[in-house]
Design a protein around this motif. Sequence first.
Motif, mmCIF file in Angstrom:
data_model
loop_
_atom_site.group_PDB
_atom_site.id
_atom_site.type_symbol
_atom_site.label_atom_id
_atom_site.label_comp_id
_atom_site.label_asym_id
_atom_site.label_seq_id
_atom_site.Cartn_x
_atom_site.Cartn_y
_atom_site.Cartn_z
ATOM 1 N N ASP A 186 -44.758 -6.332 -9.441
ATOM 2 C CA ASP A 186 -44.596 -5.683 -8.122
ATOM 3 C C ASP A 186 -43.862 -7.425 -7.317
ATOM 4 O O ASP A 186 -42.889 -7.268 -6.188
ATOM 5 C CB ASP A 186 -45.450 -5.071 -6.895
ATOM 6 N N VAL A 187 -44.588 -8.333 -7.579
ATOM 7 C CA VAL A 187 -44.513 -9.952 -7.175
ATOM 8 C C VAL A 187 -43.053 -9.684 -7.697
ATOM 9 O O VAL A 187 -42.361 -10.258 -6.746
ATOM 10 C CB VAL A 187 -45.541 -10.415 -7.469
ATOM 11 N N ILE A 188 -42.883 -9.427 -8.613
ATOM 12 C CA ILE A 188 -41.834 -10.456 -9.582
ATOM 13 C C ILE A 188 -40.568 -9.398 -9.515
ATOM 14 O O ILE A 188 -39.208 -9.980 -8.937
ATOM 15 C CB ILE A 188 -42.037 -10.270 -10.963
ATOM 16 N N SER A 189 -40.353 -8.081 -8.540
ATOM 17 C CA SER A 189 -39.616 -7.761 -8.484
ATOM 18 C C SER A 189 -39.162 -7.571 -7.184
ATOM 19 O O SER A 189 -38.027 -7.997 -6.307
ATOM 20 C CB SER A 189 -39.299 -6.021 -8.594
ATOM 21 N N ARG A 190 -40.334 -7.892 -6.191
ATOM 22 C CA ARG A 190 -40.068 -7.919 -4.650
ATOM 23 C C ARG A 190 -39.551 -9.818 -4.643
ATOM 24 O O ARG A 190 -38.228 -9.925 -3.589
ATOM 25 C CB ARG A 190 -41.111 -8.366 -3.828
ATOM 26 N N TRP A 191 -39.980 -10.760 -5.391
ATOM 27 C CA TRP A 191 -38.976 -11.845 -5.520
ATOM 28 C C TRP A 191 -37.924 -12.314 -6.353
ATOM 29 O O TRP A 191 -36.535 -12.699 -5.178
ATOM 30 C CB TRP A 191 -39.980 -13.115 -6.249
ATOM 31 N N THR A 192 -37.538 -11.218 -7.165
ATOM 32 C CA THR A 192 -36.096 -10.749 -7.180
ATOM 33 C C THR A 192 -34.968 -10.080 -6.249
ATOM 34 O O THR A 192 -33.736 -10.505 -7.006
ATOM 35 C CB THR A 192 -36.107 -9.836 -8.851
ATOM 36 N N GLU A 193 -35.734 -9.674 -5.673
ATOM 37 C CA GLU A 193 -34.722 -8.889 -4.825
ATOM 38 C C GLU A 193 -34.199 -9.714 -3.458
ATOM 39 O O GLU A 193 -33.285 -9.644 -3.258
ATOM 40 C CB GLU A 193 -35.783 -8.052 -3.842
ATOM 41 N N ARG A 194 -34.942 -10.405 -2.582
ATOM 42 C CA ARG A 194 -35.156 -11.542 -2.146
ATOM 43 C C ARG A 194 -33.943 -12.730 -2.764
ATOM 44 O O ARG A 194 -33.905 -13.842 -1.934
ATOM 45 C CB ARG A 194 -36.144 -11.856 -1.113
ATOM 46 N N SER A 195 -34.249 -12.731 -3.593
ATOM 47 C CA SER A 195 -33.485 -14.370 -4.069
ATOM 48 C C SER A 195 -31.883 -14.166 -4.725
ATOM 49 O O SER A 195 -31.516 -13.405 -5.793
ATOM 50 C CB SER A 195 -34.234 -14.961 -5.504
ATOM 51 N N SER A 196 -30.841 -14.991 -4.823
ATOM 52 C CA SER A 196 -29.713 -14.420 -5.115
ATOM 53 C C SER A 196 -29.546 -15.426 -6.478
ATOM 54 O O SER A 196 -28.581 -15.595 -7.090
ATOM 55 C CB SER A 196 -28.223 -15.575 -3.854
ATOM 56 N N TYR A 197 -30.937 -16.507 -7.243
ATOM 57 C CA TYR A 197 -31.208 -17.468 -8.034
ATOM 58 C C TYR A 197 -31.064 -16.616 -9.076
ATOM 59 O O TYR A 197 -31.187 -16.725 -9.941
ATOM 60 C CB TYR A 197 -31.318 -18.286 -7.920
ATOM 61 N N ALA A 198 -31.847 -14.783 -9.053
ATOM 62 C CA ALA A 198 -32.346 -14.753 -9.868
ATOM 63 C C ALA A 198 -31.383 -14.142 -10.746
ATOM 64 O O ALA A 198 -31.718 -14.054 -12.025
ATOM 65 C CB ALA A 198 -33.104 -13.229 -9.475
ATOM 66 N N ARG A 199 -30.276 -13.264 -10.702
ATOM 67 C CA ARG A 199 -29.771 -13.068 -11.635
ATOM 68 C C ARG A 199 -28.057 -13.124 -10.967
ATOM 69 O O ARG A 199 -27.333 -13.013 -10.170
ATOM 70 C CB ARG A 199 -29.250 -10.642 -11.825
ATOM 71 N N GLY A 200 -27.186 -12.843 -12.376
ATOM 72 C CA GLY A 200 -26.110 -13.640 -11.806
ATOM 73 C C GLY A 200 -25.664 -15.083 -11.815
ATOM 74 O O GLY A 200 -23.948 -14.866 -11.263
ATOM 75 N N LYS A 201 -26.005 -16.020 -11.349
ATOM 76 C CA LYS A 201 -26.051 -17.238 -11.048
ATOM 77 C C LYS A 201 -25.805 -18.046 -12.002
ATOM 78 O O LYS A 201 -26.844 -19.162 -12.732
ATOM 79 C CB LYS A 201 -26.996 -17.765 -9.604
ATOM 80 N N THR A 202 -24.641 -19.230 -11.824
ATOM 81 C CA THR A 202 -24.792 -20.053 -12.871
ATOM 82 C C THR A 202 -25.480 -20.864 -11.957
ATOM 83 O O THR A 202 -24.849 -22.006 -10.441
ATOM 84 C CB THR A 202 -22.949 -20.574 -12.601
#
Length: 252
Positions: A186-202
């Motif tokens: 749950d911590v990891i998914s909350r962090w991922t939701e709030r971060s523009s760096y988590a997915r698809g960023k070069t």
Amino acid sequence: MLRAIVHHFSSLPSTNQTAIEMARAEAPEGTVVVAEEQTAGRGRRDRRWFSPKGEGLYHSIILRPTIPCDQAPILGFLAAVVLSDTLRLDYGVDCDLKWPNDILIRAKKCAGILLEMEPGDDSVDYVVVGIGVNLNQRAFPDDVGSRATSLFLETGCETDPLRFRQRLFEHLAGSYESFQRSGPRDVISRWTERSSYARGKTVRIDLGDHELTGVTSGLRDDGALLLQTGDGAIQPMLAGDVAGVSDPFSTP
Ligand code: BTN
């Protein structure tokens, strides 16, 4: 529920250092070391943390979770999520999270987290969660000036460090309890939701002796950032400094 036992100092070299000494002397979980200034504030990777008197929040919290040592970094992600909750819910400010533990407002760093951990026999003995928040700074030293910001510079309002710390601790207590009950997902998914760096960023990752460039593909449950490199391979990153290649202030 986690309860705060607060030790307040007008000046310390580093609240993390004092908290480590207190943890070694058996200070209980929930001990909070706060200083109005730090003369040798520590950042990640041996950097200094600019800590002028009364302008920021400098504090360190002792936690003693029953978790294996390799899960300790999750507490940094948890602290980052809790900082973003505090900024949004209590101060109406949206922020971005940069792996591993930077809190950015409009691409500039407003807060940072330094975890220092001592292993025990089967689980961690203690984790010191050091949190620095730029609250009322009007300016920063030249070497960080273009990459740092404060809540005052972003909102034009003065922030009371005591109130910010209390609100932050309340959010932390709730999230820490559910982490201990339910684990890191749950911590990891909350962090991922709030971060523009988590997915698809070069991004470019500075690993000290070399750099890697790739596209981010989420976080593993231990907090490792998954990076897809040019050959299509996915590499888990456990350390390093991240910069988006198109960021306006892109020194990692
Ligand atoms: C980073 O982003 O590099 C981490 C910065 C952490 C700074 C805080 S201020 C309170 C605590 N005491 C320290 O010496 N460092 C942390």
